[in-house]
Design an enzyme around this catalytic site. Structure first.
Site, mmCIF file in Angstrom:
data_model
loop_
_atom_site.group_PDB
_atom_site.id
_atom_site.type_symbol
_atom_site.label_atom_id
_atom_site.label_comp_id
_atom_site.label_asym_id
_atom_site.label_seq_id
_atom_site.Cartn_x
_atom_site.Cartn_y
_atom_site.Cartn_z
ATOM 1 N N ARG A 1 43.893 71.117 86.525
ATOM 2 C CA ARG A 1 43.160 71.689 85.399
ATOM 3 C C ARG A 1 41.986 72.491 85.939
ATOM 4 N NH1 ARG A 1 46.980 70.959 82.753
ATOM 5 N NH2 ARG A 1 47.230 69.741 80.843
ATOM 6 N N HIS B 1 48.938 79.671 84.161
ATOM 7 C CA HIS B 1 49.268 78.278 83.807
ATOM 8 C C HIS B 1 50.773 78.115 83.522
ATOM 9 C CE1 HIS B 1 47.381 74.397 82.031
ATOM 10 N NE2 HIS B 1 48.589 74.142 82.512
ATOM 11 N N GLU C 1 40.585 79.365 80.188
ATOM 12 C CA GLU C 1 41.909 79.981 80.177
ATOM 13 C C GLU C 1 42.085 80.726 78.873
ATOM 14 O OE1 GLU C 1 45.077 77.230 81.032
ATOM 15 O OE2 GLU C 1 44.217 76.699 82.947
HETATM 16 P P1 NAP Z 1 49.730 61.278 87.303
HETATM 17 O O1 NAP Z 1 51.067 60.817 87.769
HETATM 18 O O2 NAP Z 1 48.984 60.448 86.329
HETATM 19 O O3 NAP Z 1 48.846 61.531 88.599
HETATM 20 C C1 NAP Z 1 47.484 61.744 88.567
HETATM 21 C C2 NAP Z 1 46.884 61.090 89.792
HETATM 22 O O4 NAP Z 1 45.502 61.433 89.846
HETATM 23 C C3 NAP Z 1 46.975 59.577 89.773
HETATM 24 O O5 NAP Z 1 47.650 59.182 90.921
HETATM 25 C C4 NAP Z 1 45.538 59.104 89.807
HETATM 26 O O6 NAP Z 1 45.281 58.082 90.721
HETATM 27 C C5 NAP Z 1 44.817 60.306 90.359
HETATM 28 N N1 NAP Z 1 43.411 60.318 89.961
HETATM 29 C C6 NAP Z 1 42.859 60.039 88.774
HETATM 30 N N2 NAP Z 1 41.526 60.149 88.839
HETATM 31 C C7 NAP Z 1 41.244 60.497 90.113
HETATM 32 C C8 NAP Z 1 40.064 60.754 90.822
HETATM 33 N N3 NAP Z 1 38.872 60.642 90.213
HETATM 34 N N4 NAP Z 1 40.150 61.097 92.135
HETATM 35 C C9 NAP Z 1 41.347 61.192 92.736
HETATM 36 N N5 NAP Z 1 42.500 60.941 92.124
HETATM 37 C C10 NAP Z 1 42.452 60.610 90.823
HETATM 38 O O7 NAP Z 1 49.845 62.711 86.633
HETATM 39 P P2 NAP Z 1 50.852 63.898 86.990
HETATM 40 O O8 NAP Z 1 52.056 63.837 86.127
HETATM 41 O O9 NAP Z 1 51.029 63.957 88.465
HETATM 42 O O10 NAP Z 1 49.983 65.153 86.495
HETATM 43 C C11 NAP Z 1 48.702 65.396 87.056
HETATM 44 C C12 NAP Z 1 47.972 66.484 86.293
HETATM 45 O O11 NAP Z 1 48.561 67.742 86.570
HETATM 46 C C13 NAP Z 1 48.042 66.381 84.768
HETATM 47 O O12 NAP Z 1 47.066 65.497 84.266
HETATM 48 C C14 NAP Z 1 47.809 67.800 84.322
HETATM 49 O O13 NAP Z 1 46.437 68.016 84.109
HETATM 50 C C15 NAP Z 1 48.279 68.629 85.507
HETATM 51 N N6 NAP Z 1 49.520 69.394 85.236
HETATM 52 C C16 NAP Z 1 49.479 70.739 85.277
HETATM 53 C C17 NAP Z 1 50.636 71.476 85.088
HETATM 54 C C18 NAP Z 1 50.617 72.969 85.151
HETATM 55 O O14 NAP Z 1 51.356 73.598 84.426
HETATM 56 N N7 NAP Z 1 49.824 73.564 86.019
HETATM 57 C C19 NAP Z 1 51.847 70.837 84.821
HETATM 58 C C20 NAP Z 1 51.843 69.450 84.765
HETATM 59 C C21 NAP Z 1 50.662 68.730 84.984
HETATM 60 P P3 NAP Z 1 45.770 56.579 90.668
HETATM 61 O O15 NAP Z 1 47.246 56.647 90.795
HETATM 62 O O16 NAP Z 1 45.148 55.956 91.821
HETATM 63 O O17 NAP Z 1 45.333 56.051 89.338
HETATM 64 C C1 GLV Z 2 50.620 71.239 81.807
HETATM 65 O O1 GLV Z 2 49.613 71.702 82.207
HETATM 66 C C2 GLV Z 2 50.789 69.848 81.517
HETATM 67 O O2 GLV Z 2 49.810 69.098 81.566
HETATM 68 O O3 GLV Z 2 51.943 69.463 81.222
#
Ligand code: NAP
Ligand code: GLV
Length: 342
Positions: free
Chosen positions: A235, A283, A264
């Site tokens: 983000r 994005h 954005e």
């Molecule tokens: P996820 O599986 O929940 O992974 C997020 C990770 O971040 C978790 O492992 C968590 O740690 C860690 N975390 C939380 N707070 C933290 C901190 N303060 N310092 C370091 N690590 C921290 O989520 P995901 O499915 O991988 O998605 C992650 C993010 O990507 C989403 O929340 C979204 O904002 C973004 N995203 C963007 C797109 C795009 O189109 N660009 C697409 C999809 C997602 P722990 O495991 O230790 O709790």
């Molecule tokens: C995209 O940014 C998502 O969070 O799925």
């Protein structure tokens, strides 16, 4: 029952909802204005929304009969989860189905920045390619370099796997230790400061929360190597944009490759848009046909489960099934989670 969908999403999901509900879809090219959102939410039982819709306490309060909010995305930082939980409203999201698509894009950005691919394309298009150049468009080696993953969740892990495939040493920082993944992928857990100081490529995959807001600020950027590349597909507000612009202009780091920004979209005169060492995409992390279809189906599954009074298969505020139980039970005419044997 009525459902409001804040934008056109893939038909596979819409069809599922139409079988059960009267569906209104906002077909505008841009997100619905706040007054439309407030008006539509007031009359609906279920809402499918996007990350571009601010679902704050005011919107949630306007949804007097709202039983479920279903986000067409995995990140839910646009939704006031506490306000939804306080009203006993479960919030669905779409984890997992977009993981590989987003990881592909993150790695694509990493490669593009390392090897200066956009600059090369521009160079050819501008007619500046006159011969093979021994010193032209030199970039950074990816093979054998050190990758630093901030947030080793679903997407962070998928990017780490790609890094290992490119012969990279992979460091990570996350709230909790992932011993199984450390052993399986040969990862090293370090604190953020060490990761920033050691990584050639830093890739952000944590959610946007009060703790991660401006995690990558001036101090963090100054810790990075002058040759390092920052990749952000998480983000925009996880980075402090003004500090990043200075870092790129003044050479504290070599390059940045961003799928997300703050705000954005960026205004056309934003300083980052004129820097050759900054790649910006609009994005599109999850923007594959397959991922978006699966997200639509998942969003529909969450919505329909919420309307039936069942626990959402993919819930972003599971605490709603604890403290919110009484309220939810009342709203569902006593049809509670316990009644479902959950
Ligand atoms: P996820 O599986 O929940 O992974 C997020 C990770 O971040 C978790 O492992 C968590 O740690 C860690 N975390 C939380 N707070 C933290 C901190 N303060 N310092 C370091 N690590 C921290 O989520 P995901 O499915 O991988 O998605 C992650 C993010 O990507 C989403 O929340 C979204 O904002 C973004 N995203 C963007 C797109 C795009 O189109 N660009 C697409 C999809 C997602 P722990 O495991 O230790 O709790
Ligand atoms: C995209 O940014 C998502 O969070 O799925």
């Amino acid at each position: 029952m009525n459902a409001f969908v804040t934008r056109l999403i893939p038909e596979a999901g819409l069809q599922m909802v139409r079988q059960v509900c009267q569906v209104r879809v906002w077909e505008g090219e841009l997100p619905p204005p706040r007054e439309v959102l407030l008006q539509q939410v007031a009359g609906c039982d279920g809402l499918i929304c996007l990350l571009t819709d601010p679902i704050d306490a005011g919107v949630i309060a306007a949804g007097g009969r709202l039983r479920v909010i279903s986000q067409f995305a995995v990140g839910v930082d646009n939704i006031d989860l506490a306000a939804a939980t306080a009203r006993g409203i479960p919030v669905g999201h779409t984890p997992g189905v977009l993981t590989e698509a987003t990881a592909d894009l993150a790695f694509g950005l990493l490669l593009a920045a390392a090897r200066r691919i956009p600059e090369g394309i521009e160079y050819v298009r501008a007619g500046r390619w006159r011969t093979w150049e021994p010193l032209g468009l030199l970039g950074a080696a990816v093979w054998g370099a050190t990758l630093g993953v901030v947030g080793l969740g679903r997407i962070g892990t998928a990017v780490a796997r790609r890094g290992r495939g490119f012969g990279m040493r992979v460091l990570y920082t996350s709230r909790t230790r992932k011993q199984r993944l450390e052993a399986e992928l040969g990862l090293e857990r370090v604190v953020l400061g060490d990761l920033l100081a050691r990584a050639d490529f830093v890739t952000l995959h944590c959610p946007l929360t009060p703790e991660t807001y401006h995690l990558i600020d001036e101090r963090a950027l100054r810790r990075m190597k002058p040759t390092a590349v920052l990749v952000n597909t998480a983000r925009g507000p996880v980075m402090e944009m003004e500090a990043l612009a200075r870092a790129l202009r003044e050479g504290w780091i070599a390059a940045a490759a961003l799928d997300v920004t703050d705000p954005e979209p960026l205004p056309p005169d934003h300083p980052l848009l004129s820097l050759p060492n900054c790649i910006i995409l609009p994005h599109i992390g999850s923007a594959t046909v397959a991922a978006r279809e699966r997200m639509a189906v998942m969003a529909a599954e969450n919505l329909l489960a919420g309307l039936r009074g069942e626990q959402l298969p993919y819930c972003a505020n599971p605490e709603v099934y604890g403290e919110g139980e009484q309220l939810r039970s009342e709203r569902n005419g006593g049809f509670s989670r316990r009644g479902l044997g959950l």
